[in-house]
Write a protein that holds these residues in place. Structure first.
Motif, PDB file in Angstrom:
ATOM      1  N   ILE A 260     -59.145 -26.095  65.956  1.00 18.35           N
ATOM      2  CA  ILE A 260     -57.907 -26.155  66.732  1.00 18.35           C
ATOM      3  C   ILE A 260     -57.949 -25.019  67.741  1.00 18.35           C
ATOM      4  CG2 ILE A 260     -56.662 -27.162  64.791  1.00 18.35           C
ATOM      5  CD1 ILE A 260     -55.178 -24.539  64.457  1.00 18.35           C
TER       6      ILE A 260
ATOM      7  N   THR B 125     -49.756 -22.685  62.944  1.00 16.43           N
ATOM      8  CA  THR B 125     -49.859 -24.084  63.378  1.00 16.43           C
ATOM      9  C   THR B 125     -49.931 -25.007  62.165  1.00 16.43           C
ATOM     10  OG1 THR B 125     -50.812 -23.693  65.561  1.00 16.43           O
ATOM     11  CG2 THR B 125     -51.420 -25.749  64.467  1.00 16.43           C
TER      12      THR B 125
ATOM     13  N   THR C 231     -55.245 -30.772  68.496  1.00 15.39           N
ATOM     14  CA  THR C 231     -55.007 -30.025  67.257  1.00 15.39           C
ATOM     15  C   THR C 231     -54.528 -30.967  66.161  1.00 15.39           C
ATOM     16  OG1 THR C 231     -54.595 -27.858  68.252  1.00 15.39           O
ATOM     17  CG2 THR C 231     -53.437 -28.330  66.196  1.00 15.39           C
TER      18      THR C 231
ATOM     19  N   CYS D 273     -37.357 -21.505  70.029  1.00 16.30           N
ATOM     20  CA  CYS D 273     -37.485 -21.010  68.652  1.00 16.30           C
ATOM     21  C   CYS D 273     -37.713 -19.505  68.608  1.00 16.30           C
ATOM     22  CB  CYS D 273     -38.601 -21.744  67.910  1.00 16.30           C
ATOM     23  SG  CYS D 273     -40.271 -21.140  68.259  1.00 16.30           S
ATOM     24  N   GLY D 274     -37.997 -18.911  69.765  1.00 20.47           N
ATOM     25  CA  GLY D 274     -38.192 -17.466  69.806  1.00 20.47           C
ATOM     26  C   GLY D 274     -39.626 -17.020  70.035  1.00 20.47           C
ATOM     27  N   ARG D 275     -40.588 -17.942  69.852  1.00 20.34           N
ATOM     28  CA  ARG D 275     -42.005 -17.588  69.998  1.00 20.34           C
ATOM     29  C   ARG D 275     -42.507 -17.964  71.389  1.00 20.34           C
ATOM     30  NH1 ARG D 275     -44.464 -14.056  67.369  1.00 20.34           N
ATOM     31  NH2 ARG D 275     -46.387 -15.100  67.924  1.00 20.34           N
TER      32      ARG D 275
ATOM     33  N   ALA E 164     -46.480 -25.277  60.667  1.00 17.72           N
ATOM     34  CA  ALA E 164     -45.588 -26.114  61.475  1.00 17.72           C
ATOM     35  C   ALA E 164     -45.857 -27.596  61.204  1.00 17.72           C
ATOM     36  CB  ALA E 164     -45.766 -25.802  62.958  1.00 17.72           C
ATOM     37  N   LEU E 165     -47.132 -27.951  61.052  1.00 17.86           N
ATOM     38  CA  LEU E 165     -47.467 -29.367  60.870  1.00 17.86           C
ATOM     39  C   LEU E 165     -47.365 -29.823  59.418  1.00 17.86           C
ATOM     40  CD1 LEU E 165     -50.417 -29.721  63.393  1.00 17.86           C
ATOM     41  CD2 LEU E 165     -48.078 -30.555  63.629  1.00 17.86           C
ATOM     42  N   PHE E 166     -47.787 -28.971  58.464  1.00 16.42           N
ATOM     43  CA  PHE E 166     -47.855 -29.409  57.067  1.00 16.42           C
ATOM     44  C   PHE E 166     -46.649 -28.974  56.223  1.00 16.42           C
ATOM     45  CE2 PHE E 166     -52.595 -29.050  57.944  1.00 16.42           C
ATOM     46  CZ  PHE E 166     -52.809 -30.420  58.009  1.00 16.42           C
ATOM     47  N   ASP E 167     -46.061 -27.808  56.546  1.00 19.09           N
ATOM     48  CA  ASP E 167     -44.948 -27.261  55.756  1.00 19.09           C
ATOM     49  C   ASP E 167     -45.311 -27.190  54.269  1.00 19.09           C
ATOM     50  OD1 ASP E 167     -42.440 -26.397  54.855  1.00 19.09           O
ATOM     51  OD2 ASP E 167     -41.622 -28.429  54.786  1.00 19.09           O
TER      52      ASP E 167
ATOM     53  N   ALA F  46     -39.756 -29.821  56.384  1.00 22.02           N
ATOM     54  CA  ALA F  46     -39.956 -29.368  57.762  1.00 22.02           C
ATOM     55  C   ALA F  46     -41.339 -29.704  58.315  1.00 22.02           C
ATOM     56  CB  ALA F  46     -39.698 -27.870  57.849  1.00 22.02           C
ATOM     57  N   ALA F  47     -42.015 -30.706  57.755  1.00 25.36           N
ATOM     58  CA  ALA F  47     -43.346 -31.071  58.254  1.00 25.36           C
ATOM     59  C   ALA F  47     -43.254 -31.740  59.618  1.00 25.36           C
ATOM     60  CB  ALA F  47     -44.030 -32.010  57.267  1.00 25.36           C
ATOM     61  N   GLY F  48     -44.339 -31.689  60.398  1.00 24.27           N
ATOM     62  CA  GLY F  48     -44.429 -32.442  61.647  1.00 24.27           C
ATOM     63  C   GLY F  48     -43.931 -31.725  62.885  1.00 24.27           C
ATOM     64  N   GLU F  49     -43.673 -30.425  62.795  1.00 25.29           N
ATOM     65  CA  GLU F  49     -43.098 -29.698  63.937  1.00 25.29           C
ATOM     66  C   GLU F  49     -44.177 -29.350  64.964  1.00 25.29           C
ATOM     67  OE1 GLU F  49     -40.070 -29.362  64.720  1.00 25.29           O
ATOM     68  OE2 GLU F  49     -38.874 -29.503  62.885  1.00 25.29           O
ATOM     69  N   ILE F  50     -44.770 -30.381  65.567  1.00 18.48           N
ATOM     70  CA  ILE F  50     -45.864 -30.169  66.519  1.00 18.48           C
ATOM     71  C   ILE F  50     -45.360 -29.484  67.794  1.00 18.48           C
ATOM     72  CG2 ILE F  50     -45.747 -32.359  67.796  1.00 18.48           C
ATOM     73  CD1 ILE F  50     -48.847 -32.514  67.497  1.00 18.48           C
TER      74      ILE F  50
ATOM     75  N   HIS G 228     -43.810 -26.850  67.859  1.00 21.66           N
ATOM     76  CA  HIS G 228     -43.845 -25.405  67.654  1.00 21.66           C
ATOM     77  C   HIS G 228     -45.220 -24.914  67.226  1.00 21.66           C
ATOM     78  CE1 HIS G 228     -39.619 -25.257  68.536  1.00 21.66           C
ATOM     79  NE2 HIS G 228     -39.511 -26.353  67.816  1.00 21.66           N
ATOM     80  N   ILE G 229     -46.256 -25.531  67.768  1.00 20.07           N
ATOM     81  CA  ILE G 229     -47.601 -24.976  67.595  1.00 20.07           C
ATOM     82  C   ILE G 229     -47.962 -24.267  68.892  1.00 20.07           C
ATOM     83  CG2 ILE G 229     -48.219 -26.830  66.003  1.00 20.07           C
ATOM     84  CD1 ILE G 229     -50.027 -27.992  68.142  1.00 20.07           C
ATOM     85  N   LEU G 230     -48.745 -23.202  68.730  1.00 20.63           N
ATOM     86  CA  LEU G 230     -49.150 -22.389  69.879  1.00 20.63           C
ATOM     87  C   LEU G 230     -50.189 -23.133  70.716  1.00 20.63           C
ATOM     88  CD1 LEU G 230     -49.167 -19.414  71.147  1.00 20.63           C
ATOM     89  CD2 LEU G 230     -51.250 -19.102  69.801  1.00 20.63           C
ATOM     90  N   VAL G 231     -49.884 -23.308  72.016  1.00 16.88           N
ATOM     91  CA  VAL G 231     -50.908 -23.876  72.910  1.00 16.88           C
ATOM     92  C   VAL G 231     -51.209 -22.968  74.097  1.00 16.88           C
ATOM     93  CG1 VAL G 231     -50.510 -26.309  72.311  1.00 16.88           C
ATOM     94  CG2 VAL G 231     -49.201 -25.269  74.172  1.00 16.88           C
ATOM     95  N   ARG G 232     -50.252 -22.118  74.467  1.00 19.84           N
ATOM     96  CA  ARG G 232     -50.431 -21.223  75.620  1.00 19.84           C
ATOM     97  C   ARG G 232     -49.966 -19.825  75.258  1.00 19.84           C
ATOM     98  NH1 ARG G 232     -53.062 -24.748  76.651  1.00 19.84           N
ATOM     99  NH2 ARG G 232     -53.088 -26.217  78.407  1.00 19.84           N
TER     100      ARG G 232
ATOM    101  N   THR H 145     -40.573 -18.841  62.644  1.00 18.86           N
ATOM    102  CA  THR H 145     -39.177 -18.625  63.013  1.00 18.86           C
ATOM    103  C   THR H 145     -38.299 -19.443  62.067  1.00 18.86           C
ATOM    104  OG1 THR H 145     -39.427 -20.325  64.717  1.00 18.86           O
ATOM    105  CG2 THR H 145     -39.687 -18.037  65.392  1.00 18.86           C
TER     106      THR H 145
END
Lengths: 306, 306
Positions: free
Chosen positions: A169, A240, B240, B180-182, A243-246, B162-166, B168-172, A276
């Protein structure tokens, strides 16, 4: 001679060595041995060795008064567990090898083929450091980085046998190029080999990740910087994953985990900083060491009997 | 009056509106209606409206000669589906609301509570654009970005809902700060609102993502650049997702998906560029539109009857 009892013939095949065992249904090991993979001989020779070793182990079980009931084999790379095929492996050279059926035919026993990290995660989640959690992410950090997402004792395989590749990733768009060909992969920054490479490039002398960890602990500034950068990228990758798996627990294994608190303490702090609204998972070191793959292969084989 | 037949009372509660329906077990809609959420009234008033609307829908079903057999409710935020609790929601204001039990008590019917994007993914995977695939990632791109990983018709919920929060994954790492604060979250770069914001900041005049897409298609250079940057970050996020989930199909929904080929064609090309040893998933637009949440809530409720 041990009296009675069922065992699984289990093999964990790596690029350099094979860990082999007779594993009882409760996860204890009745017998263990190791063999060289000698991958340079080519995939056919390696398959031959795997089958010979498995057959000899089944024979050893019977000679010891045990009953071999199944055979479990773990291999690295892309593994199609449903079809029992080793689809692709860079370090062993497999290309579409139907290892499960070959083992089944040779041993006359039900067999299962699994991915080394996924079955390692299976073992850690059921018997090891994740055994109190229903949702576990096992992350193995060594030459490469890979993960297994285990829910209720079952590891996600994916549509093509390639789930869990957390090493690939993107974490650093401007980072070093990965072995896979893409820039900035987690594995290119935070694997044991990447840490050794990075320090070596900056210091000008060949150094392993373990030495970098030791020098950082001793207060050497350059080592501390290289270690910190790797830990921060790893925390980005784990955030990451969360966020995806929790998940409830993240279990860190592989060679780098041997750094212990020098890895886990700063990693836990860096992960906490990045979360967060997400709940923080319990971050723990793997408990089964390099036996995890063998135990997991045995568990996978036992699952096929159910 | 429609004769006979079982239906599920289904509600998809959003920040501004509630989509409501009577859904037959085969996923067809017997009746649909919409209501305002009026979230500003506070969570207790919203819960009151949800229960009133659900009760009225059950009455309407009976008046039409239909038999309501269950109630399914979808809400945004963090949702604990096992306990039936809306744990946290920024735009509706829920904090630990036991919506499932409240609905069950009011209607005297078995009820289920689901996460809006996860049940949307459930519907797309079973009845919509992902219906031919066993492993589906549904990605909803609108004001925010969220995903649902659906395997064999079941959406992953996670250890804490809370699964699936794509989004809020870091890309940049050097990118804009997210709600969310990040810094550098996918949602802060590629959501419809982020695209509108970015163009507005550069061009100096308020513009929506849909307008940016239209201007980019018409050859406007600034719009094309903003669109391309968003698509590239989105491709990083999907790559990712593919590394971790290894799905057969990715279904893109939400407001941004209405851009159609202007989004999907460059996104498919950018994703392909980023995949090395991984298999490319089929990338398709969602098929059920904004009915997906309601249909998914009904499917989830029907699952609880089994």
């Amino acid at each position: 001679m041990t009296s009675g009892g069922e065992v699984v013939v289990a093999l964990d095949v790596g690029g350099t060595g094979m860990k082999c065992a007779l594993v009882r249904p409760d996860g204890t090991v009745a017998h263990a041995e190791r063999h060289a993979t000698e991958a340079a001989r080519g995939p056919e020779a390696v398959v031959g060795t795997i089958l010979d070793v498995a057959e000899a182990l089944a024979g050893k079980a019977r000679a010891d008064g045990l009953t071999p009931v199944a055979c479990g084999i773990a291999v690295p790379g892309v593994v199609d567990e449903a079809r029992g095929v080793a689809v692709w492996s860079a370090n062993v050279g497999f290309r579409d090898v139907p290892l499960r059926d070959l083992a089944q035919a040779r041993l006359g026993l039900p067999a299962a083929l699994g991915h080394d990290v996924r079955v390692g995660g299976l073992a850690e989640a059921r018997l090891g450091a994740g055994r109190d959690a229903r949702h576990v992410l096992f992350v193995a950090i060594g030459t490469g980085i890979a993960a297994a997402h285990v829910v209720d004792g079952s590891a996600a395989v994916g549509a093509h046998g390639a789930a869990g590749e957390i090493g690939h990733i993107l974490v650093r768009p401007d980072g070093p190029r990965c072995g896979c060909g893409r820039p900035g992969c987690l594995e290119a920054v935070s694997s044991a080999s990447a840490i050794g490479r990075r320090y070596t490039a900056l210091a000008g002398s060949a150094t392993t990740a373990a030495e970098v960890a030791a020098r950082a602990a001793a207060g050497e500034e350059l080592a501390a910087r290289v270690w910190r950068e790797a830990v921060e990228a790893l925390a980005d990758g784990l955030a990451t994953g969360q966020a995806l798996f929790d998940v409830a627990a993240m279990v860190i294994g592989g060679g780098l985990a041997q750094a212990g608190p020098a890895l886990l303490d700063p990693l836990r702090a860096a992960l906490r900083e990045r979360l967060t609204f997400h709940r923080e998972p319990r971050l723990v070191a793997a408990a089964l060491g390099d036996e995890a793959g063998c135990l997991g292969a045995a568990l996978l084989a036992l699952d096929t009997l159910d």
